[in-house]
Design a protein around this motif. Structure first.
Motif, mmCIF file in Angstrom:
data_model
loop_
_atom_site.group_PDB
_atom_site.id
_atom_site.type_symbol
_atom_site.label_atom_id
_atom_site.label_comp_id
_atom_site.label_asym_id
_atom_site.label_seq_id
_atom_site.Cartn_x
_atom_site.Cartn_y
_atom_site.Cartn_z
ATOM 1 N N UNK A 71 0.740 -1.211 0.133
ATOM 2 C CA UNK A 71 0.200 -0.190 -0.068
ATOM 3 C C UNK A 71 0.998 1.415 0.070
ATOM 4 N N UNK A 72 2.104 1.059 -0.149
ATOM 5 C CA UNK A 72 2.994 2.070 -0.194
ATOM 6 C C UNK A 72 3.542 2.638 -1.512
ATOM 7 N N UNK A 73 4.721 3.283 -1.530
ATOM 8 C CA UNK A 73 5.476 3.929 -2.716
ATOM 9 C C UNK A 73 5.821 2.606 -3.668
ATOM 10 N N UNK A 74 6.221 1.731 -3.134
ATOM 11 C CA UNK A 74 6.884 0.560 -3.958
ATOM 12 C C UNK A 74 5.681 0.200 -5.031
ATOM 13 N N UNK A 75 4.583 -0.488 -4.148
ATOM 14 C CA UNK A 75 3.274 -0.712 -5.131
ATOM 15 C C UNK A 75 3.042 0.125 -6.115
ATOM 16 N N UNK A 76 3.310 1.563 -6.004
ATOM 17 C CA UNK A 76 2.900 2.326 -6.922
ATOM 18 C C UNK A 76 3.980 2.999 -7.781
ATOM 19 N N UNK A 84 11.133 2.144 2.700
ATOM 20 C CA UNK A 84 10.736 1.239 3.173
ATOM 21 C C UNK A 84 9.509 0.466 2.617
ATOM 22 N N UNK A 85 9.143 -0.598 2.926
ATOM 23 C CA UNK A 85 8.064 -1.379 2.287
ATOM 24 C C UNK A 85 6.812 -1.239 3.139
ATOM 25 N N UNK A 86 5.539 -0.844 2.636
ATOM 26 C CA UNK A 86 4.380 -0.667 3.410
ATOM 27 C C UNK A 86 3.435 -1.686 2.957
ATOM 28 N N UNK A 87 2.981 -2.259 3.740
ATOM 29 C CA UNK A 87 2.267 -3.523 3.390
ATOM 30 C C UNK A 87 0.889 -3.318 4.175
ATOM 31 N N UNK A 88 -0.138 -3.867 3.715
ATOM 32 C CA UNK A 88 -1.604 -3.692 4.722
ATOM 33 C C UNK A 88 -2.341 -4.825 4.512
ATOM 34 N N UNK A 89 -3.071 -4.917 5.501
ATOM 35 C CA UNK A 89 -4.112 -6.397 5.425
ATOM 36 C C UNK A 89 -5.453 -5.587 5.914
ATOM 37 N N UNK A 141 -13.122 -2.901 5.245
ATOM 38 C CA UNK A 141 -13.724 -1.869 4.318
ATOM 39 C C UNK A 141 -12.626 -1.076 3.977
ATOM 40 N N UNK A 142 -11.738 -0.405 5.028
ATOM 41 C CA UNK A 142 -10.919 0.366 4.686
ATOM 42 C C UNK A 142 -9.948 -0.184 3.535
ATOM 43 N N UNK A 143 -9.694 -1.764 4.005
ATOM 44 C CA UNK A 143 -8.402 -2.193 2.958
ATOM 45 C C UNK A 143 -9.098 -2.253 1.718
ATOM 46 N N UNK A 144 -10.348 -2.761 1.648
ATOM 47 C CA UNK A 144 -10.818 -2.730 0.259
ATOM 48 C C UNK A 144 -11.075 -1.426 -0.414
ATOM 49 N N UNK A 145 -11.250 -0.223 0.175
ATOM 50 C CA UNK A 145 -10.977 1.005 -0.374
ATOM 51 C C UNK A 145 -9.671 1.292 -0.818
ATOM 52 N N UNK A 146 -8.577 1.010 -0.166
ATOM 53 C CA UNK A 146 -7.156 1.260 -0.396
ATOM 54 C C UNK A 146 -6.658 0.362 -1.497
ATOM 55 N N UNK A 147 -7.310 -0.785 -1.820
ATOM 56 C CA UNK A 147 -7.054 -1.660 -2.999
ATOM 57 C C UNK A 147 -7.566 -0.840 -4.001
ATOM 58 N N UNK A 148 -8.845 -0.375 -3.983
ATOM 59 C CA UNK A 148 -9.420 0.198 -5.291
ATOM 60 C C UNK A 148 -8.708 1.327 -5.614
ATOM 61 N N UNK A 149 -8.178 2.177 -4.473
ATOM 62 C CA UNK A 149 -7.394 3.376 -4.970
ATOM 63 C C UNK A 149 -6.109 2.921 -5.267
ATOM 64 N N UNK A 150 -5.466 2.003 -5.145
ATOM 65 C CA UNK A 150 -4.191 1.294 -5.627
ATOM 66 C C UNK A 150 -4.321 0.970 -7.025
ATOM 67 N N UNK A 151 -5.334 0.259 -7.358
ATOM 68 C CA UNK A 151 -5.720 -0.100 -8.611
ATOM 69 C C UNK A 151 -5.943 1.125 -9.564
ATOM 70 N N UNK A 183 3.996 15.568 3.038
ATOM 71 C CA UNK A 183 2.848 15.981 2.525
ATOM 72 C C UNK A 183 2.906 15.502 0.972
ATOM 73 N N UNK A 184 3.870 15.641 0.428
ATOM 74 C CA UNK A 184 3.965 15.131 -0.956
ATOM 75 C C UNK A 184 3.843 13.576 -1.344
ATOM 76 N N UNK A 185 4.193 12.760 -0.054
ATOM 77 C CA UNK A 185 4.127 11.286 -0.267
ATOM 78 C C UNK A 185 2.627 11.058 -0.384
ATOM 79 N N UNK A 186 1.767 11.821 0.311
ATOM 80 C CA UNK A 186 0.305 11.579 0.219
ATOM 81 C C UNK A 186 -0.491 12.290 -1.024
#
Length: 208
Positions: A71-76, A84-89, A141-151, A183-186
């Motif tokens: 869910x972080x910058x490596x994924x995008x 670092x690597x940011x993973x979410x569940x 629910x938030x994880x599903x939203x985050x996944x849609x955002x990343x998609x 701020x720029x990271x977001x």
């Protein structure tokens, strides 16, 4: 007076940060060439970080029974060299005591962060092959939203946008402008999924 991050930088970083986005037209040909060369250098780390990600994801799934996602910058593909690597569940809030038990002795608890509206996420940290891993346990629910955002980011963010965004991120970090950098990271998340309020963890030294 506008601050420059280095003598060769032609950008008004303050104006770009205030605008909240960067476009190809904001960079001169020479500036974009530097940005593109830097971005290509970052991509040379993909195989190494990809292997670390695969190992970390396997560990998390073994510990929690949940399949994580970057869910972080490596994924995008917006990461810097030492990111670092940011993973979410997704994890039900009522089962969080079981999560603490599963991660005890395996990951350090960094705290609870507000995510959106009345929800929060728990943040843990551990290392794999010298790379720091941040694990966020979100509501399902938030994880599903985050996944849609990343998609959405994956489908809609162009190569040139990635190059320009990563270059600004690099310049801010190199100049030590950590508040603007944080701020720029977001801004990418805010642009593609404005309803999701991704509150970052506290900045760790040397952690882009």
């Amino acid at each position: 007076m506008t601050r420059r991050s280095d003598p060769g930088n032609e950008l008004d970083l303050e104006a770009i940060c205030a605008k909240g986005w960067v476009e190809r037209s904001d960079l001169t040909e020479a500036e974009f060439a530097r940005a593109e060369a830097f971005y290509a250098a970052m991509r040379e780390h993909d195989d190494r970080l990809g292997a670390v990600y695969a190992r970390a994801a396997q560990m998390i799934e073994e510990w929690t029974g949940r399949t994580p996602r970057d869910v972080g910058s490596f994924g995008t593909r917006l990461n810097l060299e030492v990111s670092d690597l940011d993973l979410g569940i997704g994890f039900p809030p009522e089962q969080r005591p079981a999560l603490f038990t599963a991660l005890e002795g395996r990951a350090d608890f960094l705290g609870e962060r507000q995510t959106r509206f009345s929800t929060s996420r728990l943040v843990f940290a551990f290392c794999v092959a010298g790379v720091a891993i941040d694990l966020s346990a979100l509501t399902e629910e938030d994880f599903a939203v985050a996944c849609r955002m990343l998609d959405e980011i994956g489908q809609c963010m162009s190569y040139e946008e990635r190059v320009c965004h990563t270059w600004i991120k690099h310049l801010l970090h190199a100049a030590g402008r950590l508040e603007e950098y944080a701020g720029w990271k977001l801004v990418t998340y805010a642009r593609f999924c404005p309803e999701f309020n991704w509150v970052p963890i506290l900045e760790k030294p040397g952690s882009p």
